[in-house]
Design a protein around this motif. Structure first.
Motif, PDB file in Angstrom:
ATOM      1  N   ALA A 121       0.859  -1.186   0.000  1.00  0.00           N
ATOM      2  CA  ALA A 121       0.000   0.000   0.000  1.00  0.00           C
ATOM      3  C   ALA A 121       0.893   1.233   0.000  1.00  0.00           C
ATOM      4  O   ALA A 121       1.553   1.532   0.992  1.00  0.00           O
ATOM      5  N   GLY A 144      -4.022   3.641   2.342  1.00  0.00           N
ATOM      6  CA  GLY A 144      -3.742   2.218   2.565  1.00  0.00           C
ATOM      7  C   GLY A 144      -3.964   1.368   1.324  1.00  0.00           C
ATOM      8  O   GLY A 144      -4.154   0.150   1.423  1.00  0.00           O
ATOM      9  N   THR A 145      -3.953   2.009   0.155  1.00  0.00           N
ATOM     10  CA  THR A 145      -4.126   1.274  -1.101  1.00  0.00           C
ATOM     11  C   THR A 145      -3.028   1.705  -2.088  1.00  0.00           C
ATOM     12  O   THR A 145      -2.137   2.485  -1.759  1.00  0.00           O
ATOM     13  N   SER A 146      -3.126   1.192  -3.305  1.00  0.00           N
ATOM     14  CA  SER A 146      -2.241   1.591  -4.404  1.00  0.00           C
ATOM     15  C   SER A 146      -3.061   1.641  -5.677  1.00  0.00           C
ATOM     16  O   SER A 146      -4.249   1.293  -5.677  1.00  0.00           O
ATOM     17  N   ILE A 175      -5.223  -3.147  -3.291  1.00  0.00           N
ATOM     18  CA  ILE A 175      -3.996  -3.962  -3.201  1.00  0.00           C
ATOM     19  C   ILE A 175      -4.316  -5.418  -3.562  1.00  0.00           C
ATOM     20  O   ILE A 175      -3.470  -6.299  -3.429  1.00  0.00           O
TER      21      ILE A 175
END
Length: 355
Positions: free
Chosen positions: A207, A212-214, A243
């Motif tokens: 992340a 908290g992600t991509s 993710i």
């Protein structure tokens, strides 16, 4: 009786030591002559002739004059001396630097490898000499591998490096995937000579965004590029804010049948994090061997379609292996330089993954 046997053993040891030391000096001189000749265009048999004639002549004399048990002891000691002289000569910085700068390194090491094989055969003597287990000491195996790698073509060296990377991935697949993994299927059509890769999904990606992600996507290409000069690089679509992205996208590479079976030909998969204003961020690398894909003839499948989950890892340069030899060639070998620069670019991109 015990004293007599001890005296005999001491006498034998003294004889062995004296013969071994005397011959070591002679072998050293003849090895130097061989190395000087091997760097020239002299035929390899002529280059080896002085050294091998010396060994043959002296071994025949010792065999005739000594007891079989003593002869075997001397033969074993002499093998150690020969390996010591050979190893010292091969690893000499002066000799290595000289042959590399003259751009004759590969031919030079091919000749060194041929000499090592000839020496091994000589001391084996079709089962009448030393046992192979006694010849294959750690020193012998190390210098054999060293000479073999330096004598390989640049493309074959890179193939060996890529094969090692596949083995690294296999080992990591049994462990925790710190950088996530990608799941794909692959099959090879023998009629059209086409390799079809379907990127299915990925999980446990890093992340990199604040939430908290991509925003991951994948790039696919074939290596060695020198064997696939016209092969394209494919990209999946970008999956935003996740993710565990899902793709189910298929890409087709043209792969000649001979390269499909060649060890070291791989599909490289790079996971990237898309950014709108800044450069995209490298998130990990995966590879799999082209030869491991299933084969089909037209619509008939010979094997089940390969489906696998491959860990994403930070690339490794393995400096003591094939990659180190490639680096040593960059000054005079444009192919080696191109390969090293490609890999260094990936190493640089993946620098943050190691922290």
């Amino acid at each position: 009786m015990e004293g007599f046997m001890e005296d005999m053993e001491n006498c034998t040891a003294l004889i062995v030591k004296q013969i071994s030391l005397r011959m070591k000096k002679d072998i050293d001189k003849r090895m130097t002559t061989f190395l000087e000749t091997a760097r020239a265009n002299t035929p390899i048999d002529d280059a080896m002739e002085i050294l091998m004639n010396y060994l043959c002549s002296n071994m025949q004399t010792l065999y005739q004059e000594l007891l079989p048990q003593t002869f075997k002891i001397i033969l074993s000691e002499l093998w150690c001396q020969v390996m010591s002289v050979y190893t010292q000569a091969v690893l000499s910085d002066t000799q290595l630097r000289r042959c590399m700068l003259k751009a004759v390194g590969q031919i030079y090491f091919e000749r060194l490898h041929q000499l090592l094989q000839t020496l091994e055969d000589f001391f084996l003597s079709d089962g009448h000499g030393l046992e192979k287990e006694k010849l294959h000491t750690p020193q012998f195996l190390d210098i054999q591998d060293h000479v073999r790698k330096h004598g390989m073509s640049t493309t074959d060296l890179f193939c060996e490096y890529l094969s090692q990377m596949i083995n690294v991935l296999r080992d990591i697949s049994l462990q925790k995937h710190d950088h996530g993994s990608v799941t794909l299927t692959a099959s090879y059509d023998t009629t059209d000579e086409e390799l079809s890769i379907t990127i299915l999904h990925a999980k446990h990606l890093r992340a990199l965004d604040a939430g908290g992600t991509s925003d991951p996507y994948f790039k696919l290409f074939l290596e060695p590029a020198e064997l696939f000069p016209n092969s394209p690089e494919f990209k999946t679509k970008v999956e935003k804010k996740t993710i565990t992205p899902l793709y189910d996208e298929t890409f087709v590479f043209k792969v000649p049948s001979d390269l499909h079976q060649r060890k070291g030909c791989v599909v490289v998969v790079h996971c990237m994090d898309w950014n709108n204003l800044t450069k995209h961020v490298f998130m990990g690398e995966a590879m799999f061997a082209v030869s491991e894909t299933s084969r089909k003839h037209g619509s008939f499948l010979h094997q089940p379609t390969l489906s696998c989950s491959i860990p994403l890892i930070p690339p490794t340069r393995a400096p003591k292996g094939p990659f180190g030899v490639l680096v040593s060639r960059v000054e005079y070998d444009s192919t080696a330089n191109n390969i090293v620069q490609r890999r260094k670019k990936v190493f640089k991109q993946s620098k943050d993954l190691r922290h």
